[in-house]
Design a protein around this motif. Structure first.
Motif, mmCIF file in Angstrom:
data_model
loop_
_atom_site.group_PDB
_atom_site.id
_atom_site.type_symbol
_atom_site.label_atom_id
_atom_site.label_comp_id
_atom_site.label_asym_id
_atom_site.label_seq_id
_atom_site.Cartn_x
_atom_site.Cartn_y
_atom_site.Cartn_z
ATOM 1 N N MET A 324 45.918 23.627 43.103
ATOM 2 C CA MET A 324 46.376 22.094 43.232
ATOM 3 C C MET A 324 48.032 22.229 42.806
ATOM 4 S SD MET A 324 43.657 20.019 40.829
ATOM 5 C CE MET A 324 42.039 19.450 41.514
ATOM 6 N N ILE A 325 48.399 22.964 41.825
ATOM 7 C CA ILE A 325 49.916 22.887 41.639
ATOM 8 C C ILE A 325 50.271 24.273 41.327
ATOM 9 C CG2 ILE A 325 51.791 21.800 40.153
ATOM 10 C CD1 ILE A 325 50.044 19.888 39.286
ATOM 11 N N PRO A 326 50.727 24.977 42.358
ATOM 12 C CA PRO A 326 51.026 26.557 42.392
ATOM 13 C C PRO A 326 52.039 26.683 41.555
ATOM 14 C CG PRO A 326 50.505 25.919 44.759
ATOM 15 C CD PRO A 326 50.787 24.483 43.950
ATOM 16 N N SER A 327 53.173 26.016 41.267
ATOM 17 C CA SER A 327 54.425 26.226 40.439
ATOM 18 C C SER A 327 53.981 26.054 38.813
ATOM 19 C CB SER A 327 55.312 25.264 40.765
ATOM 20 O OG SER A 327 55.123 23.912 40.405
ATOM 21 N N ARG A 328 52.826 25.515 38.536
ATOM 22 C CA ARG A 328 52.444 25.687 37.139
ATOM 23 C C ARG A 328 52.126 27.037 36.514
ATOM 24 N NH1 ARG A 328 50.630 20.411 35.743
ATOM 25 N NH2 ARG A 328 52.261 18.926 36.348
ATOM 26 N N ILE A 329 52.420 27.838 35.619
ATOM 27 C CA ILE A 329 51.944 29.084 35.162
ATOM 28 C C ILE A 329 50.670 28.944 34.232
ATOM 29 C CG2 ILE A 329 53.472 28.667 33.010
ATOM 30 C CD1 ILE A 329 54.249 31.987 33.222
ATOM 31 N N THR A 330 50.401 27.754 33.601
ATOM 32 C CA THR A 330 49.338 27.729 32.508
ATOM 33 C C THR A 330 48.087 27.711 33.283
ATOM 34 O OG1 THR A 330 50.362 25.903 31.101
ATOM 35 C CG2 THR A 330 48.081 25.927 30.950
ATOM 36 N N PRO A 331 47.661 27.541 34.585
ATOM 37 C CA PRO A 331 46.396 27.621 35.021
ATOM 38 C C PRO A 331 46.363 29.186 35.535
ATOM 39 C CG PRO A 331 47.331 25.959 36.130
ATOM 40 C CD PRO A 331 48.311 26.223 35.311
ATOM 41 N N LYS A 332 47.321 29.931 36.037
ATOM 42 C CA LYS A 332 47.338 31.273 36.298
ATOM 43 C C LYS A 332 47.023 32.126 34.900
ATOM 44 C CE LYS A 332 49.828 31.896 40.514
ATOM 45 N NZ LYS A 332 48.826 32.544 41.481
ATOM 46 N N TYR A 333 47.742 31.674 33.897
ATOM 47 C CA TYR A 333 47.665 32.311 32.569
ATOM 48 C C TYR A 333 46.389 32.247 32.116
ATOM 49 C CZ TYR A 333 48.678 33.817 27.781
ATOM 50 O OH TYR A 333 48.442 34.309 26.791
ATOM 51 N N LYS A 334 45.667 31.004 32.217
ATOM 52 C CA LYS A 334 44.248 31.116 31.703
ATOM 53 C C LYS A 334 43.377 31.856 32.685
ATOM 54 C CE LYS A 334 44.843 26.398 29.776
ATOM 55 N NZ LYS A 334 44.276 26.563 28.380
ATOM 56 N N LEU A 335 43.537 32.053 33.714
ATOM 57 C CA LEU A 335 42.731 32.850 34.737
ATOM 58 C C LEU A 335 43.025 34.267 34.060
ATOM 59 C CD1 LEU A 335 40.734 32.533 36.980
ATOM 60 C CD2 LEU A 335 42.906 32.537 38.622
ATOM 61 N N PHE A 336 44.226 34.722 34.003
ATOM 62 C CA PHE A 336 44.481 36.076 33.464
ATOM 63 C C PHE A 336 43.883 36.496 32.247
ATOM 64 C CE2 PHE A 336 47.321 37.931 30.089
ATOM 65 C CZ PHE A 336 47.185 39.347 30.457
ATOM 66 N N VAL A 337 43.922 35.612 31.103
ATOM 67 C CA VAL A 337 43.270 35.760 29.772
ATOM 68 C C VAL A 337 41.917 35.836 30.194
ATOM 69 C CG1 VAL A 337 42.722 34.449 27.561
ATOM 70 C CG2 VAL A 337 45.156 34.336 28.484
ATOM 71 N N LEU A 338 41.162 35.261 30.911
ATOM 72 C CA LEU A 338 39.584 34.935 31.149
ATOM 73 C C LEU A 338 39.381 36.246 31.851
ATOM 74 C CD1 LEU A 338 36.924 33.473 31.480
ATOM 75 C CD2 LEU A 338 37.592 33.088 33.952
ATOM 76 N N TYR A 339 40.099 36.846 32.878
ATOM 77 C CA TYR A 339 39.708 38.296 33.047
ATOM 78 C C TYR A 339 40.030 39.588 32.229
ATOM 79 C CZ TYR A 339 39.923 36.307 38.072
ATOM 80 O OH TYR A 339 39.860 35.518 39.123
ATOM 81 N N LYS A 340 41.011 38.994 31.430
ATOM 82 C CA LYS A 340 41.409 40.240 30.361
ATOM 83 C C LYS A 340 40.259 40.124 29.291
ATOM 84 C CE LYS A 340 44.527 39.154 27.233
ATOM 85 N NZ LYS A 340 43.962 39.162 25.958
ATOM 86 N N ASP A 341 39.762 39.145 28.818
ATOM 87 C CA ASP A 341 38.594 38.962 27.559
ATOM 88 C C ASP A 341 37.454 39.284 28.389
ATOM 89 O OD1 ASP A 341 40.876 38.105 26.164
ATOM 90 O OD2 ASP A 341 40.246 36.133 25.875
ATOM 91 N N SER A 342 37.181 39.148 29.440
ATOM 92 C CA SER A 342 35.900 39.717 30.186
ATOM 93 C C SER A 342 35.992 40.999 30.561
ATOM 94 C CB SER A 342 35.555 38.667 31.247
ATOM 95 O OG SER A 342 36.450 38.792 32.515
ATOM 96 N N GLY A 343 36.780 41.825 30.335
ATOM 97 C CA GLY A 343 36.902 43.224 30.416
ATOM 98 C C GLY A 343 37.185 43.639 31.983
ATOM 99 N N ASP A 344 37.810 42.472 33.012
ATOM 100 C CA ASP A 344 37.881 42.490 34.233
ATOM 101 C C ASP A 344 39.419 43.085 34.461
ATOM 102 O OD1 ASP A 344 38.209 42.680 36.964
ATOM 103 O OD2 ASP A 344 37.273 40.799 37.356
ATOM 104 N N SER A 345 39.828 44.349 34.023
ATOM 105 C CA SER A 345 41.043 44.634 34.094
ATOM 106 C C SER A 345 41.776 44.802 35.540
ATOM 107 C CB SER A 345 41.392 45.929 33.558
ATOM 108 O OG SER A 345 40.544 47.065 34.068
ATOM 109 N N LEU A 346 41.111 45.054 36.539
ATOM 110 C CA LEU A 346 41.479 44.929 38.164
ATOM 111 C C LEU A 346 42.023 43.809 38.061
ATOM 112 C CD1 LEU A 346 41.932 47.201 39.929
ATOM 113 C CD2 LEU A 346 39.737 46.027 41.145
ATOM 114 N N SER A 347 41.291 42.386 37.984
ATOM 115 C CA SER A 347 41.589 41.179 38.467
ATOM 116 C C SER A 347 42.744 40.772 37.470
ATOM 117 C CB SER A 347 40.376 40.209 38.160
ATOM 118 O OG SER A 347 39.408 40.445 39.042
ATOM 119 N N ALA A 348 42.787 41.173 36.124
ATOM 120 C CA ALA A 348 43.655 40.754 35.070
ATOM 121 C C ALA A 348 45.132 41.292 35.560
ATOM 122 C CB ALA A 348 43.323 41.335 33.813
ATOM 123 N N VAL A 349 45.048 42.690 36.009
ATOM 124 C CA VAL A 349 46.447 43.208 36.509
ATOM 125 C C VAL A 349 46.964 42.589 37.798
ATOM 126 C CG1 VAL A 349 47.591 45.206 37.332
ATOM 127 C CG2 VAL A 349 46.118 45.528 35.484
#
Length: 381
Positions: A324-349
């Motif tokens: 919706m708003i590609p210049s917002r960092i918060t949604p991407k960061y939340k996606l990063f944290v989700l991948y990191k916490d769920s052990g999906d390091s490939l997607s997190a990186v």
């Protein structure tokens, strides 16, 4: 004769209102009065300078029309027009400026007879003025171009019947997300935001009520502009309608009369997210997503799905918010944290690298903190 006096009285009230609003705008500009918006120094009695610009454009056209009818401006007429012109100038409303010029040109077209060469020169001057206005606030103009483009996509899907009442705001952000999903490297990413208005009332009418609704409204406006009357003030009213119509092509005057139900639903969703149990909050937010979808709403929905351990749905919400708003960092960061916490390091990186290279519209302390945490993760992986 009575009709002439009645119309003159009505037009006089408009001019008087324009003088009052202009004086308030001037006093706000020099900090003698406070504006009604934290981001704008001049609003008049309106909520922001946009509607004020449209109103003063109409008032300026009426004041010029009244004194053209007398074939002489005089000192008072010149002073009135000057005060309203200054007020309009202070609004910084390009839509208001263009609308005022259109209405005044309509008033003058039967008063001044130009050769075809001078008409060509005038057209070139007007084109130059429009380019200057575009460059004056290019980011804002590009944002409206994005909204118009996505709105045309909406119209293409339902051109005849439209989406119904409140259909534009209920569907627009999904189309903007679709646009950036298909054009991830678009320059429009830096001007995208949650859109509350289409900034063109005719596109809005077409989107919600289809081609039939558009034809009815345009036909009514055309009848009003083309209507012939022996009343000496009728031409000024027609010029005012021209001014209003042009303003409606770049702003949202009809929306000032509409219900605030979508905005109230958005506030209810925010309150539910902060105060209600996850299951209850999701019900309210999912209902809000049907009425007024926003980037923040889908971030909150993603957070709520995470609390319920529904990670796939959380991912979908964060991804939609990102589109919706590609210049917002918060949604991407939340996606990063989700991948990191769920052990999906490939997607997190992968998403971490995207965060480190992405362009951010406002890089404040919150964004810098998120980037710092992402950078530390990348150093460890």
């Amino acid at each position: 004769m009575k009709n002439n006096k009645y119309y003159k009285y009505q037009l006089g009230i408009i001019v008087l209102s324009g003088i009052v609003e202009s004086i308030i705008a001037i006093l706000q500009r020099f900090s003698f009065l406070e504006s009604n918006h934290s981001l704008f120094s001049v609003t008049g009695t309106f909520a922001n300078p946009g509607p004020l610009g449209g109103f003063l454009a109409i008032c300026l056209v009426v004041s010029v029309g009244l004194y053209i009818g007398r074939n002489s401006f005089g000192l008072i007429g010149t002073l009135v027009c000057l005060i309203i012109f200054v007020g309009l100038l202070l609004t910084d409303s390009r839509a208001g400026w263009i609308a005022a010029m259109s209405g005044i040109l309509f008033l003058l077209k039967n008063k001044i007879h130009l050769s075809w060469k001078r008409k060509c020169m005038l057209s070139m001057v007007l084109l130059f003025v429009c380019v200057v206005m575009y460059l004056h606030k290019k980011v804002s103009a590009d944002g409206r171009l994005l909204i118009w483009y996505c709105t045309m996509d909406m119209i293409a899907d339902k051109p005849f019947l439209g989406y119904g009442s409140n259909g534009w705001i209920a569907n627009y952000m999904y189309y903007q997300a679709k646009f950036f999903e298909e054009h991830p490297n678009s320059d429009y990413a830096m001007v995208a935001d949650n859109a509350a208005y289409p900034y063109n009332e005719f596109l809005w009418i077409w989107t919600e009520y289809g081609i039939i609704g558009l034809v009815l409204v345009v036909g009514l406006i055309y009848w009003g502009i083309a209507y012939k009357s022996h009343n000496r003030y009728a031409y000024t009213f027609r010029a005012t309608l021209v001014c209003f119509t042009v303003f409606a092509c770049f702003s949202y005057p009809f929306h000032l009369l509409l219900s605030d139900t979508p905005q109230r639903m958005d506030i209810a969703a925010q309150n539910s997210f902060m105060n209600d149990p996850p299951e209850k909050a999701l019900e309210v937010m999912e209902e809000a997503a049907k009425i007024i979808p926003t980037c923040e709403l889908f971030c909150d929905m993603g957070d709520t799905y995470r609390k319920l351990n529904q990670y796939k749905k959380a991912e979908q919400c964060y991804q939609l918010a990102t589109n919706m708003i590609p210049s917002r960092i918060t949604p991407k960061y939340k996606l990063f944290v989700l991948y990191k916490d769920s052990g999906d390091s490939l997607s997190a990186v992968k998403i971490a690298n995207e965060i480190m290279t992405m362009k951010i519209k406002i890089e404040g302390s919150h964004a810098l903190k998120m980037k710092g945490l992402v950078r530390m993760y990348l150093l460890e992986h």
